[in-house]
Design an enzyme around this catalytic site. Structure first.
Site, PDB file in Angstrom:
ATOM      1  CD  GLU A  34      -1.523   4.311   2.851  1.00 54.94           C
ATOM      2  OE1 GLU A  34      -1.247   3.924   1.694  1.00 54.94           O
ATOM      3  OE2 GLU A  34      -2.686   4.525   3.236  1.00 54.94           O
TER       4      GLU A  34
ATOM      5  CB  CYS B 277      -7.139   0.708   3.549  1.00 60.83           C
ATOM      6  SG  CYS B 277      -5.658  -0.121   4.118  1.00 60.83           S
TER       7      CYS B 277
ATOM      8  CB  CYS C 279      -2.976   2.104   5.637  1.00 56.61           C
ATOM      9  SG  CYS C 279      -2.195   1.115   4.347  1.00 56.61           S
TER      10      CYS C 279
ATOM     11  CG  HIS D 202      -2.045  -0.983   1.096  1.00 57.94           C
ATOM     12  ND1 HIS D 202      -3.305  -0.736   1.577  1.00 57.94           N
ATOM     13  CD2 HIS D 202      -2.095  -2.196   0.503  1.00 57.94           C
ATOM     14  CE1 HIS D 202      -4.093  -1.765   1.296  1.00 57.94           C
ATOM     15  NE2 HIS D 202      -3.377  -2.670   0.649  1.00 57.94           N
TER      16      HIS D 202
HETATM   17 ZN   LIG Z   1      -3.866   0.725   2.917  1.00 63.25          ZN
END
Ligand SMILES: [Zn+2]
Length: 345
Positions: A95, A151, A216, A93
Site C-alpha cells: 500500500e 499491518c 501501514c 509494503h
Molecule cells: Zn504494511
C-alpha cells in the site's frame, strides 16, 4: 461497506451492502490490470503475497473507472542500505508503494495541466484555483485496494477481535488496541512503540541499530489527516483524501473501521483545507488473489502510462542491478523541481 452516523455524541457504525458491487468492481479492475502486466500471471514477478492498487472514478460510478497505480510487496529495507541521497525505497509494503506510484500519477496530471495544449488541460484531473494552486476537478475520487488489512493495529487486532467474537469471549481491552506500531527490520511483523525506545538516528541505524518504520495502519491514518499527496505536492495542490479502502480480506470490519478511519476523529480543528477524512471501508465478496508460500523479497510498482512493472529488491531498496527506483525520493523531487520551474512561468 461501512458508513457512520453520529448520534448523541456516539458514533454508531452502520454496515450496508450497497457498495458491495463497487468493492468487487475495484478488486476486479486491479486483478485484471495485474494479469495484463504479468503476462497473465506467468511472469516471474507475478509472485506476490500482498497486492495493492489505486482506482480513480468519477463519482461512485465505475463507468470511467481507471486503475492508476499498482504494486506488490511486504518488506522494508535493511538499515545498512538507507541512502542520504534519497536513492532507495525504504518501505516496500504494497500500500505504501501504491501510494508512491499514485504520486507519479499526480505529477503527470499536473504536467498535463501546465501543457500549452488546451486539449491537455481539459484532460487533466486538476483545475486551477483563482486563489492560486490547483485542486481536483469535481467528482474525481480515489479508492485504495489492499489484499489484506494494513499491518499494525488494523491487521493484528482484527484477527484477535474476530477470534473473540467467534468464541464469544470479551472483545479487546481499549488499552491493547489503537497503539502506534512500527515495522521491524528484515521481518514482516510490527511492534508497539514504547517510550523507552531511543530516538532513531542515521548513524545509529548505519551502525546496526534496528531501523524502525511506521506501520501501514499508522501511515493510512496520517493520509486521512494530511492527505495522500505528500508534503512536496502540497506546495501545488489541495490535500487529496481517499474516498474508500477496499480490502481483500476483512476479519472484523468494526475493528478495521476503528483502526483505519476513526482513530483520529478527535484531532483538534484542522486549518482548511485539511480535514479528518473517514474513508468508506469495504471487503470483497470473493477470496481475492491469494498465493501460498513465502513472501518474495521483491516489490513491483506501476503507474498508469508505464509500459512495464518496475521490480525493486525490498532489502536494498533498489533494482537488482543497483539502479534507483522511479519512486525514490530523488526521482519524485526531480519531478517536483521540473514542475516548480514550469509553474513559475
Ligand atoms: Zn504494511
Amino acid at each position: 461497506m461501512i458508513t457512520h452516523t453520529k448520534t448523541k455524541g456516539l458514533t454508531a457504525i452502520k454496515c450496508t451492502c450497497v457498495f458491495q458491487e463497487f468493492a468487487d468492481a475495484v478488486f476486479q479492475m486491479i486483478t485484471e490490470k495485474f494479469k495484463e502486466l504479468t503476462d497473465n500471471l506467468t511472469s516471474s514477478h507475478a509472485r506476490h503475497k500482498v497486492p495493492a492498487g489505486i482506482v480513480m472514478t468519477r463519482g461512485l460510478s465505475m463507468k470511467e473507472a481507471q486503475v492508476v497505480a499498482l504494486s506488490t510487496g511486504t518488506k522494508c529495507i535493511n538499515g545498512e542500505y538507507i541512502s542520504n541521497q534519497g536513492l532507495t525505497l525504504n518501505d516496500c509494503h504494497a500500500e505504501i508503494v501504491a501510494r508512491r506510484s499514485f504520486l507519479r500519477f499526480l505529477y503527470s496530471q499536473l504536467e498535463l495541466h501546465l501543457s500549452k495544449q488546451p486539449d491537455d488541460w481539459e484532460q487533466s484531473i486538476f483545475a486551477h484555483q483563482k486563489e492560486g494552486g490547483y485542486k481536483l476537478k469535481e467528482s474525481i475520487l480515489f479508492h485504495l485496494y489492499i489484499s489484506t488489512p494494513p499491518c499494525g493495529d488494523a491487521r493484528l487486532n482484527s484477527h484477535r477481535e474476530a477470534r473473540a467474537e467467534l468464541h464469544h469471549t470479551r472483545p479487546l481491552n481499549r488499552k491493547v488496541r489503537g497503539h502506534l506500531r512500527t515495522k521491524i527490520e528484515s521481518g514482516e511483523g510490527t511492534i508497539p512503540i514504547r517510550s523507552c525506545h531511543s530516538i532513531q538516528t542515521w548513524d545509529g541505524v548505519l551502525q546496526g541499530e534496528q531501523l524502525l518504520t511506521m506501520s501501514c495502519t499508522d501511515k493510512v491514518n496520517r493520509w486521512n489527516i494530511l492527505g495522500a499527496q505528500g508534503s512536496l505536492l502540497s506546495h501545488f495542490i489541495e490535500p487529496i483524501y481517499l474516498q474508500s479502502i477496499v480490502l481483500g480480506s476483512t476479519h472484523h470490519i468494526g475493528h478495521l473501521f476503528r483502526a483505519l478511519c476513526q482513530r483520529l476523529e478527535d484531532v483538534a480543528q484542522l486549518p482548511l483545507p485539511y480535514r479528518c477524512n473517514q474513508p468508506l471501508l469495504g471487503g470483497i465478496s470473493s477470496t481475492g488473489l491469494r498465493q501460498q508460500g513465502k513472501s518474495p523479497s521483491f516489490s513491483v510498482n506501476w503507474t498508469v502510462g508505464d509500459h512495464d512493472l518496475e521490480v525493486i529488491n525490498a532489502t536494498t531498496g533498489k533494482g537488482d542491478l543497483g539502479s534507483s527506483s522511479r519512486l525514490c525520493k530523488r526521482a519524485l523531487y526531480t519531478q517536483w523541481a521540473k514542475l516548480y520551474g514550469k509553474a513559475q512561468h
